[in-house]
Design a protein around this motif. Structure first.
Motif, PDB file in Angstrom:
ATOM      1  N   THR A   7       0.875  -1.060  -0.748  1.00 30.83           N
ATOM      2  CA  THR A   7       0.174   0.312   0.150  1.00 30.83           C
ATOM      3  C   THR A   7       0.933   1.227   0.118  1.00 30.83           C
ATOM      4  O   THR A   7       2.248   1.395   0.053  1.00 30.83           O
ATOM      5  CB  THR A   7      -1.089  -0.070   0.935  1.00 30.83           C
ATOM      6  N   SER A   8       0.668   2.479   0.131  1.00 32.16           N
ATOM      7  CA  SER A   8       1.360   3.716   0.283  1.00 32.16           C
ATOM      8  C   SER A   8       0.360   5.162   0.841  1.00 32.16           C
ATOM      9  O   SER A   8      -0.932   4.765   0.856  1.00 32.16           O
ATOM     10  CB  SER A   8       1.469   4.079  -1.336  1.00 32.16           C
ATOM     11  N   TYR A   9       1.354   5.346   0.392  1.00 32.96           N
ATOM     12  CA  TYR A   9       0.471   7.122   1.621  1.00 32.96           C
ATOM     13  C   TYR A   9       1.790   7.621   0.406  1.00 32.96           C
ATOM     14  O   TYR A   9       2.979   8.179   0.288  1.00 32.96           O
ATOM     15  CB  TYR A   9       0.648   7.126   2.676  1.00 32.96           C
ATOM     16  N   GLN A  10       1.159   9.352   0.686  1.00 30.20           N
ATOM     17  CA  GLN A  10       1.749  10.657   0.149  1.00 30.20           C
ATOM     18  C   GLN A  10       2.261  11.211   1.447  1.00 30.20           C
ATOM     19  O   GLN A  10       1.595  11.749   2.295  1.00 30.20           O
ATOM     20  CB  GLN A  10       0.373  11.955  -0.206  1.00 30.20           C
ATOM     21  N   VAL A  11       3.503  11.574   1.334  1.00 30.61           N
ATOM     22  CA  VAL A  11       4.067  12.408   1.821  1.00 30.61           C
ATOM     23  C   VAL A  11       4.835  14.231   1.036  1.00 30.61           C
ATOM     24  O   VAL A  11       5.697  13.539   0.206  1.00 30.61           O
ATOM     25  CB  VAL A  11       5.411  11.480   2.553  1.00 30.61           C
ATOM     26  N   ASP A  12       4.405  14.961   1.728  1.00 34.70           N
ATOM     27  CA  ASP A  12       4.632  15.996   0.884  1.00 34.70           C
ATOM     28  C   ASP A  12       4.701  15.779  -0.791  1.00 34.70           C
ATOM     29  O   ASP A  12       6.032  16.078  -1.736  1.00 34.70           O
ATOM     30  CB  ASP A  12       6.722  16.550   1.102  1.00 34.70           C
ATOM     31  N   GLY A  13       3.217  15.673  -1.061  1.00 33.68           N
ATOM     32  CA  GLY A  13       3.161  15.136  -2.536  1.00 33.68           C
ATOM     33  C   GLY A  13       4.140  14.054  -3.292  1.00 33.68           C
ATOM     34  O   GLY A  13       4.360  13.311  -4.577  1.00 33.68           O
ATOM     35  N   ARG A  14       4.543  13.485  -2.198  1.00 32.29           N
ATOM     36  CA  ARG A  14       5.613  12.031  -2.901  1.00 32.29           C
ATOM     37  C   ARG A  14       4.895  10.871  -2.571  1.00 32.29           C
ATOM     38  O   ARG A  14       4.111  10.668  -0.993  1.00 32.29           O
ATOM     39  CB  ARG A  14       6.931  11.848  -2.626  1.00 32.29           C
ATOM     40  N   THR A  15       4.933  10.007  -3.178  1.00 37.39           N
ATOM     41  CA  THR A  15       3.897   9.085  -3.061  1.00 37.39           C
ATOM     42  C   THR A  15       5.148   7.400  -2.035  1.00 37.39           C
ATOM     43  O   THR A  15       6.414   7.895  -2.346  1.00 37.39           O
ATOM     44  CB  THR A  15       3.434   8.254  -4.293  1.00 37.39           C
ATOM     45  N   ARG A  16       5.244   7.310  -0.698  1.00 42.00           N
ATOM     46  CA  ARG A  16       5.510   6.507  -0.750  1.00 42.00           C
ATOM     47  C   ARG A  16       4.837   4.992  -0.179  1.00 42.00           C
ATOM     48  O   ARG A  16       4.007   4.746   0.291  1.00 42.00           O
ATOM     49  CB  ARG A  16       6.203   6.542   0.905  1.00 42.00           C
ATOM     50  N   THR A  17       5.788   3.980  -1.205  1.00 45.43           N
ATOM     51  CA  THR A  17       5.281   2.385  -0.591  1.00 45.43           C
ATOM     52  C   THR A  17       5.497   1.591   0.418  1.00 45.43           C
ATOM     53  O   THR A  17       7.183   2.031   0.540  1.00 45.43           O
ATOM     54  CB  THR A  17       5.777   2.090  -2.312  1.00 45.43           C
ATOM     55  N   VAL A  18       4.466   0.988   0.695  1.00 45.49           N
ATOM     56  CA  VAL A  18       5.297  -0.063   1.487  1.00 45.49           C
ATOM     57  C   VAL A  18       4.404  -0.856   2.187  1.00 45.49           C
ATOM     58  O   VAL A  18       3.737  -1.531   1.370  1.00 45.49           O
ATOM     59  CB  VAL A  18       4.689   1.212   3.478  1.00 45.49           C
ATOM     60  N   ASN A  19       5.313  -2.458   2.923  1.00 42.50           N
ATOM     61  CA  ASN A  19       4.006  -3.297   3.099  1.00 42.50           C
ATOM     62  C   ASN A  19       3.254  -3.539   4.207  1.00 42.50           C
ATOM     63  O   ASN A  19       4.158  -2.827   6.112  1.00 42.50           O
ATOM     64  CB  ASN A  19       4.704  -4.527   2.637  1.00 42.50           C
ATOM     65  N   LEU A  20       1.925  -4.008   4.429  1.00 37.85           N
ATOM     66  CA  LEU A  20       1.151  -3.794   5.335  1.00 37.85           C
ATOM     67  C   LEU A  20       0.505  -4.580   6.227  1.00 37.85           C
ATOM     68  O   LEU A  20      -0.332  -5.604   5.010  1.00 37.85           O
ATOM     69  CB  LEU A  20      -0.642  -3.179   5.153  1.00 37.85           C
ATOM     70  N   GLU A  21       1.798  -5.621   7.020  1.00 37.79           N
ATOM     71  CA  GLU A  21       1.309  -6.548   7.387  1.00 37.79           C
ATOM     72  C   GLU A  21       0.099  -6.831   8.501  1.00 37.79           C
ATOM     73  O   GLU A  21      -0.100  -8.134   8.512  1.00 37.79           O
ATOM     74  CB  GLU A  21       2.443  -7.048   8.296  1.00 37.79           C
ATOM     75  N   LEU A  22      -0.349  -5.829   9.659  1.00 33.57           N
ATOM     76  CA  LEU A  22      -1.091  -6.012  10.432  1.00 33.57           C
ATOM     77  C   LEU A  22      -2.225  -4.991  10.750  1.00 33.57           C
ATOM     78  O   LEU A  22      -1.240  -3.919  10.283  1.00 33.57           O
ATOM     79  CB  LEU A  22      -0.592  -6.476  11.482  1.00 33.57           C
ATOM     80  N   ARG A  23      -3.316  -5.093  10.326  1.00 32.25           N
ATOM     81  CA  ARG A  23      -4.391  -3.608  10.752  1.00 32.25           C
ATOM     82  C   ARG A  23      -5.185  -3.817  11.877  1.00 32.25           C
ATOM     83  O   ARG A  23      -6.037  -5.113  11.855  1.00 32.25           O
ATOM     84  CB  ARG A  23      -4.671  -3.433   9.490  1.00 32.25           C
ATOM     85  N   ARG A  24      -5.140  -3.161  13.011  1.00 32.10           N
ATOM     86  CA  ARG A  24      -5.295  -3.940  14.130  1.00 32.10           C
ATOM     87  C   ARG A  24      -6.381  -2.457  14.784  1.00 32.10           C
ATOM     88  O   ARG A  24      -5.921  -1.557  14.465  1.00 32.10           O
ATOM     89  CB  ARG A  24      -4.881  -4.078  15.162  1.00 32.10           C
ATOM     90  N   GLN A  25      -7.474  -2.629  15.375  1.00 36.25           N
ATOM     91  CA  GLN A  25      -8.222  -1.928  15.165  1.00 36.25           C
ATOM     92  C   GLN A  25      -8.811  -2.227  16.926  1.00 36.25           C
ATOM     93  O   GLN A  25      -8.327  -3.544  17.858  1.00 36.25           O
ATOM     94  CB  GLN A  25     -10.252  -1.324  14.844  1.00 36.25           C
ATOM     95  N   PHE A  26      -8.683  -1.058  17.597  1.00 30.22           N
ATOM     96  CA  PHE A  26      -8.790  -1.426  19.727  1.00 30.22           C
ATOM     97  C   PHE A  26     -10.269  -0.891  19.971  1.00 30.22           C
ATOM     98  O   PHE A  26     -11.028   0.368  19.724  1.00 30.22           O
ATOM     99  CB  PHE A  26      -8.205  -0.778  20.273  1.00 30.22           C
ATOM    100  N   ASP A  27     -10.783  -1.209  20.619  1.00 32.91           N
ATOM    101  CA  ASP A  27     -12.124  -0.639  21.408  1.00 32.91           C
ATOM    102  C   ASP A  27     -11.778  -0.354  22.847  1.00 32.91           C
ATOM    103  O   ASP A  27     -11.391  -1.740  23.651  1.00 32.91           O
ATOM    104  CB  ASP A  27     -13.139  -1.387  21.289  1.00 32.91           C
TER     105      ASP A  27
END
Length: 737
Positions: A183-203
């Motif tokens: 997946t990716s996200y934008q920083v200062d107009g640039r795209t940074r690609t990373v690997n999302l290994e875990l997506r955890r939600q908390f209550d």
């Protein structure tokens, strides 16, 4: 815990998605050792973070308490060391340098104090819920993954390492993207690609972990499904932890001149709008002030309903107005609003302005109170000086400059008069300190004249503003002549002034209009021109246009394309508010194309009920029984009548069984309220009772269809529809079923 695929089923032409909510007990029972260990590890991490936040809170509180005392003593000591000496040039420069140093120290202390107070504010927000999510990201191949905890605001430790990142930060976008793996996200107009290994939600509540969920895609958003089961609250809640992908696309969208969001009922339009405002404040935190953001709401009840969302995120509320409130702020509340006026009249003003010839009586003198500073003839003379230019922004600017110059000469003349100078010398000490910041001890006539000039500027400070505000023009008289009428509405008056001056709100950066489908073409033409320099976010649902004569989305696009160049449109097609049964009911009132694209994420609930009574007494008895039963239920029930006259009649019939809502009131947390459809716009209730659902009130017309759609879609869990006579043909098949 691995994610579980949620089945989909068909209901009434649209898709209902189902998900499962799993609590900590289920986690431990399902996967025993591994999950029990994970739960304990997350609880321990939460306890550690919470303890750090408590230590920060205490340290920051002590720092503020002690620094106030220390700062005060430091400033006293420094000021006492200054020995004012203005005898010679060197001594004067040394004294001024010492004063400047003192001012610099004061500014530094203020900056440190502001930083400390802001950090304490963020800590206090996080102590309520330190974070709501975690992502595990592999930033580069071959490197170990990092855990990033996401909260309502961000905080760092004493070494400036992030403990919790703000949900608006670029890296948090990986959570809202809901894309496992790359997946990716934008920083200062640039795209940074990373690997999302875990997506955890908390209550989480304070330092207690109640549940956690490992999720992948939106429809398996267990935290969302759990939140949706809750009852109505008297205030709208922030959706930071449960923003879905289509909502996030709007919240984090790049800045564009105009964004038009078309969302079905219950799709979270208002919540998205408020999260967007919070995101803009974060993204432009060094440059954007709350007074540069305007929010237009449908009514004052709705305004009260949303007023805690942004403060809960650590942000200030923007300037919030209804249409009437906006006109009142401009001093136009004494005339008709013109909301329903013909837009052709505004176009006529625009077309006739280039050939407009001003009469002397179109101009007035400049005065403050009873004092005339520039006579009408002087204003006429200034205007004639530039009569070669057509009436418009350039003409107005030139005349204003000329009037400012003439006013300056007039003030100078006044300050030199003996009467004014004697008046200055006769001021008491309090007045001297208020006006001059010091007591007067003039050494010569030149100093007396200087004080007199300051005095007249103080007395007539509003004169220059009157010139800038075009108070020298009789807008009413000009408008009536151009339109051939005996009066102009507030909308027409304001539009003509904007045409002449060329500007409205110069400092406005962003304008948000909720329920845009309820605005007329005239209103939107005025707002688009008044906020010509601002970027707009427009949110609405054409199916909820409950008044005749309001603007279609095609007209909305046309208006803003003319003033702002382009309009980008984004949809919201998922319902989060209503149960599948209620969603299916109001969806049946949409056209087939809209119905097919609609989806709901709620779990099945109670089927809507329908009843029709030929006898009036039987009808009222059935309605009263529904209301009495509603008092025994949890949450808030609303009896939503078609108009205000029916509210008055029903209020008399139901008496103390209901609370009749009026504008400027706040919704209660529970009980039963009675209100009209216009006041109910944008609100939500656990149970909605729709009275007077007979053919005469809701005939088979496009308008009645939209009104019924709006009323039904206010409900989260239950809908009860009661008719006095034959049920509306829009729901006749439901009676037969």
């Amino acid at each position: 815990m691995t994610s579980r695929t949620a089945p989909a089923r068909q209901m009434g032409g649209f898709v209902i998605m189902e998900g499962r909510c799993i609590d900590a007990t289920c986690v431990r029972q399902d996967c025993e050792g591994l999950m029990d260990q994970t739960f304990q590890e997350e609880q321990q991490h939460l306890s550690d973070i919470y303890a750090q936040l408590v230590r920060m809170r205490d340290a920051l509180s002590d720092e503020i308490e002690t620094s106030h005392k220390g700062i005060a003593q430091d400033l006293i000591d420094m000021s006492e060391e200054i020995r004012p000496d203005f005898v010679g040039i060197d001594e004067t420069m040394e004294t001024l340098a010492a004063i400047e140093t003192l001012n610099s120290v004061i500014d530094t202390y203020n900056q440190i104090h502001d930083f400390t107070v802001d950090k304490l504010r963020r800590v206090l927000i996080l102590l309520m819920q330190p974070y709501f999510a975690k992502v595990r990201l592999q930033m580069r191949p071959g490197r170990p993954a990092q855990d990033v905890y996401i909260g309502a605001t961000g905080i760092t430790d004493e070494h400036r390492r992030p403990l919790i990142v703000d949900w608006r930060s670029p890296i948090a976008e990986t959570y809202y993207n809901q894309e496992m793996g790359q997946t990716s996200y934008q920083v200062d107009g640039r795209t940074r690609t990373v690997n999302l290994e875990l997506r955890r939600q908390f209550d989480i509540a304070q330092d207690v972990l109640r549940m956690y969920f490992d999720t992948t895609v939106a429809i398996e958003d267990s935290l969302l499904l759990r939140a949706l089961k809750r009852h109505h609250s008297e205030k709208l809640q922030a959706i930071t932890a449960t923003i879905q992908r289509e909502q996030n696309a709007i919240v984090r969208h790049i800045d564009v001149p105009v964004m038009l969001v078309s969302g079905i009922a219950g799709s979270g339009k208002t919540s998205v709008l408020l999260q967007r405002i919070a995101f803009l404040f974060y993204r432009e935190r060094e440059a954007l002030r709350p007074d540069q953001v305007y929010l237009f709401t449908p009514n004052s009840v709705f305004e009260h309903y949303i007023d805690t969302v942004l403060p809960s995120l650590g942000e200030s509320n923007p300037q919030t107005y209804t249409w009437r409130g906006f006109l009142a702020r401009l001093g136009l509340s004494e005339r008709g609003t013109g909301a329903d006026g013909s837009p052709e009249r505004l176009v006529r003003l625009e077309e006739q302005l280039p050939t407009l010839q001003l009469d002397p009586d179109d101009l007035r003198d400049i005065r403050v109170g009873d004092t005339v500073l520039l006579k009408q003839q002087q204003v006429v003379s200034a205007a004639r000086k530039f009569e070669q230019f057509p009436v418009g922004p350039r003409f107005a600017a030139l005349v204003c400059d000329e009037l400012h110059s003439r006013l300056e000469r007039r003030l100078t003349q006044l300050s030199r008069s003996d009467s004014v100078q004697e008046e200055v010398l006769g001021l008491d000490l309090d007045a001297q300190l208020e006006i001059f910041g010091e007591t007067l001890n003039p050494a010569n006539e030149e100093e007396i004249a200087g004080f007199a000039r300051t005095y007249v500027e103080h007395l007539y400070a509003g004169a220059h503003d009157s010139i800038e505000q075009l108070m020298w023009l009789r807008i009413d008289r000009i408008g009536m002549r151009m339109l051939g009428t005996e009066g102009v509405s507030a909308a027409e008056w304001l539009y003509l002034k904007l045409l002449v001056s060329g500007h409205g709100a110069r400092d406005a950066r962003f304008v948000m209009i909720d329920e845009v489908q309820d605005y007329t073409v005239t209103q939107l033409m005025v707002l688009a021109r008044y906020f010509s320099r601002a970027h707009f976010l427009l949110l609405g649902d054409e199916n909820q246009a409950i008044r005749e004569g309001t603007a279609t989305f095609a007209q909305v696009r046309e208006i803003f394309e003319q003033t702002h160049g382009s309009v980008e449109e984004l949809p919201l097609l998922t319902s989060y508010r209503s149960s599948p049964e209620i969603t299916e009911l109001f969806a049946s009132l949409m056209d087939e194309r809209g119905r097919m694209s609609l989806s709901s994420v709620r779990t099945p609930g109670v089927r809507p009920t329908f009843a029709a009574y030929d006898d009036r007494d039987a009808y009222l008895a059935a309605l009263a029984a529904l209301v009495e039963d509603a008092h025994n239920d949890e949450g808030l029930t609303a009896v939503v009548a078609a108009d205000r006259s029916r509210v008055s009649w029903l209020g008399r019939q139901l008496g103390d069984l209901v609370k009749v809502m009026h504008k400027d009131e706040t919704l209660p947390k529970e009980g039963v309220v009675l209100l009209d459809l216009r006041l109910a716009k944008g609100l939500e209730f656990d149970h909605v009772i729709i009275p007077d659902a007979q053919r005469e009130v809701y005939p088979d017309t496009p308008l009645a269809r939209r009104q019924l759609y709006t009323a039904i879609s206010r409900a989260m869990h239950r809908v009860s529809i009661v008719a006095q006579g034959q049920m509306t043909p829009l729901l006749a098949d439901r009676m037969e079923a």
